[in-house]
Each structure stands twice: as C-alpha cells, then as structure tokens.
Enzyme design. Structure first.
Site, short mmCIF file in Angstrom:
data_model
loop_
_atom_site.label_atom_id
_atom_site.label_comp_id
_atom_site.label_asym_id
_atom_site.label_seq_id
_atom_site.Cartn_x
_atom_site.Cartn_y
_atom_site.Cartn_z
N GLY A 1 4.49 1.58 -10.79
CA GLY A 1 3.61 2.75 -10.75
C GLY A 1 3.53 3.50 -12.07
O GLY A 1 3.02 4.62 -12.12
N SER B 1 3.27 -2.71 -11.93
CA SER B 1 2.01 -2.51 -12.66
C SER B 1 1.26 -3.81 -12.92
O SER B 1 0.60 -3.94 -13.96
CB SER B 1 2.26 -1.75 -13.96
OG SER B 1 2.79 -0.46 -13.68
N GLY C 1 1.31 -2.85 -6.11
CA GLY C 1 1.10 -1.54 -5.51
C GLY C 1 -0.32 -1.05 -5.78
O GLY C 1 -1.27 -1.40 -5.07
N GLY C 2 -0.46 -0.26 -6.84
CA GLY C 2 -1.73 0.40 -7.16
C GLY C 2 -2.94 -0.52 -7.10
O GLY C 2 -3.96 -0.17 -6.48
N TRP D 1 0.82 -1.23 0.00
CA TRP D 1 0.00 0.00 0.00
C TRP D 1 0.85 1.27 0.00
O TRP D 1 0.31 2.37 -0.11
CB TRP D 1 -0.93 0.00 1.22
CG TRP D 1 -2.07 -0.96 1.12
CD1 TRP D 1 -2.47 -1.65 0.01
CD2 TRP D 1 -2.98 -1.33 2.18
NE1 TRP D 1 -3.56 -2.42 0.30
CE2 TRP D 1 -3.91 -2.24 1.62
CE3 TRP D 1 -3.12 -0.97 3.51
CZ2 TRP D 1 -4.95 -2.80 2.37
CZ3 TRP D 1 -4.14 -1.53 4.27
CH2 TRP D 1 -5.05 -2.43 3.69
N LYS D 2 2.14 1.13 0.20
CA LYS D 2 3.04 2.29 0.28
C LYS D 2 2.50 3.29 1.33
O LYS D 2 1.91 2.86 2.31
CB LYS D 2 3.20 2.94 -1.10
CG LYS D 2 3.49 1.93 -2.20
CD LYS D 2 3.94 2.56 -3.46
CE LYS D 2 3.95 1.52 -4.56
NZ LYS D 2 4.74 1.90 -5.72
C1 PEP Z 1 5.20 -1.78 -5.84
O1 PEP Z 1 4.91 -0.85 -5.13
O2 PEP Z 1 6.02 -2.61 -5.44
C2 PEP Z 1 4.59 -1.89 -7.17
C3 PEP Z 1 4.90 -2.90 -7.92
O3 PEP Z 1 3.70 -0.89 -7.52
P1 PEP Z 1 2.70 -0.90 -8.80
O4 PEP Z 1 2.00 -2.24 -8.79
O5 PEP Z 1 1.78 0.24 -8.55
O6 PEP Z 1 3.54 -0.77 -10.01
#
Ligand code: PEP
Length: 256
Positions: A175, A215, A236-237, A10-11
């Site tokens: 991201g 992503s 992440g997202g 979730w950062k």
């Molecule tokens: C991450 O934060 O490790 C990541 C892979 O983010 P995202 O999926 O948003 O690219």
C-alpha cells in the site's frame, strides 16, 4: 510447471453493492478468464455471497476470504470458521496478512493454527510472510521470513505444505507504492523454497506457488511475474478496479 495465481485482496473495501459492480465491470472486459492463470479476489466476509454469485458471470473467476478462525464453531463473537467459508463456495483464504499481524495481534502460533484449520477443511491457505522496513534495512529479512514460515508450517505434513500457497509481502511495499525490485523478490522467493525444502522436501519446495505482494500494478507486474520463482501476485490496491486487475491477468497469461 506451476500455474500463476493472480489473487486480489480487497481488504475492508467493496461492500456487496460495489462487489457486484466490480463483476459487472469485469464481465464487460471478459466472460472467461481462461485456464492459464488462476484468478481470484478475496472479498470482505459480508460481500462473499454477492461476489460468489456475481463471479459466476466470468468463467474461471474465483472468490476467496481474507481471514478465518481456527476453531470449527462456538463462542467466538465476530469470527468465521473454515467450514462456513467452504459452505459458501470459497476455495482460498488469506492467512496471516501483515495487517492482521500488526493490528489484530496475530502471532506465528495463531497463524499456524489458522493454516492447519484451513487445510483440514479443504481450503487453500495463502500464507503471508514478509519483513518490515527496519528488518530489511538491517539485513534480517531472511531470518524474519524463515521464522514466520517455520512458525506457521512446522508440524504440517509434506502433503499439507504442498497444498499451501505462500505470499511474500515485504511490509514496506504494501500500500505504499514502493515495490520490491524483481531481484529482491526473486532472491526471497528462492530463499522461501529453500525453507520449504527443509520443512518438507525438494519436490514440495519446487511445486508450491510463491506469490509476490506489495504495490503490484499493471506497469510493474511483467518484470515481477517474469522472475523464475514468482508464481503470481497478491494484489491490494490494483485489484479493486476490474480493468487494472484484468491487465495483470493478461500479463500472467502472456507469460504462461
Ligand atoms: C496486500 O494487501 O496484500 C497488498 C499487497 O496491497 P497493495 O497491492 O495495495 O500493496
């Protein structure tokens, strides 16, 4: 047989109230994520207690942390130790995410100390490695990832390496909406196993889970998770909304 690990990151998003709402949404989708894939979100420190409590409403759903300090305790203002995370109920902790390397000056040496401390305290580190775009463009990605792996894992026993999870996260895909092709992911994951075989042995290399991150979304998860050396995702997202994370979990379950 390696079990898929679907891990959200979730950062610096989802404070306690939003974390609780995430699990309200998740429990409307399922009250049991099953045992085919392991399912985890790594929440901000301040949300861990709430998230751990709320996650209890969804059987099998785990909550981990995004960082730790490599000392046990002491005068390290703003830091959190492995034993504190363990006491809360975390099993997993992300270590060496590219954002920590880029914005907080984490070197391979620091990352290595954090991996070692997590393992000593019985936490499973999710060690992040991956090249930036310029390194990919100049064909240096393997060298970069090998250096990061060796920098973080050198000096650990084969048993300790066996307890580690690796996340291959090409920085250019984090991201950005840009995603590594399934072939690029597979090629790197296979290479990571070759480095692990060198650092430990073939059995360890074959048993360690290597996640892809960058992503990953419900619409590209199937082809990435379908690669033979991809054992899950660090997401992440798409992990911040219960429905998109759950879709990826369902894909992993289907592929198991
Ligand atoms: C991450 O934060 O490790 C990541 C892979 O983010 P995202 O999926 O948003 O690219």
């Amino acid at each position: 047989m390696r079990q898929f690990l679907i891990a959200g990151n979730w950062k610096m998003n989802l404070g306690p109230a939003e974390s609780k709402a995430f699990f309200t949404d998740m429990s409307a989708l399922t009250n049991d994520v099953g045992t085919k894939a392991e399912v985890l979100v790594c929440a901000p420190f301040v949300s861990l207690s709430t998230a751990l409590e709320a996650a209890a409403s969804v059987k099998g759903f785990q909550v981990g942390a995004q960082n730790l300090h490599f000392e046990n305790n002491g005068a390290y203002t703003g830091e959190t130790s492995a034993s504190m995370l363990k006491e809360l109920g975390c099993q997993y902790v992300i270590v060496g995410h590219s954002e920590r390397r880029e914005y907080f000056g984490e070197t391979d040496e620091i990352v290595g100390k954090k991996v070692a401390k997590a393992l000593q305290e019985g936490l499973t580190p999710i060690l992040c490695v991956g090249e930036v775009l310029a390194e990919r463009k100049s064909g240096e990605q393997n060298k970069v990832v090998e250096t990061q792996l060796k920098g973080a894992l050198d000096g650990l026993s084969a048993d300790q390496i066996a307890k580690t999870v690796i996340a291959y996260e090409p920085v250019w895909a984090i991201g950005t909406g840009e995603v590594a092709s399934p072939d690029q992911a597979q090629e790197m994951h296979k290479f990571i196993r070759a480095v692990l075989a060198e650092l430990a042995d073939e059995n360890v290399a074959a048993s360690v889970r290597v996640l892809y991150g960058g992503s990953m979304k419900p619409d590209n998860a199937e082809e990435l998770l379908g690669q033979p050396d991809v054992d899950g995702g660090l997401i992440g997202g798409a992990s911040m909304k219960a429905d998109s994370l759950f879709k990826i979990v369902e894909i992993a379950n289907k592929l198991t």
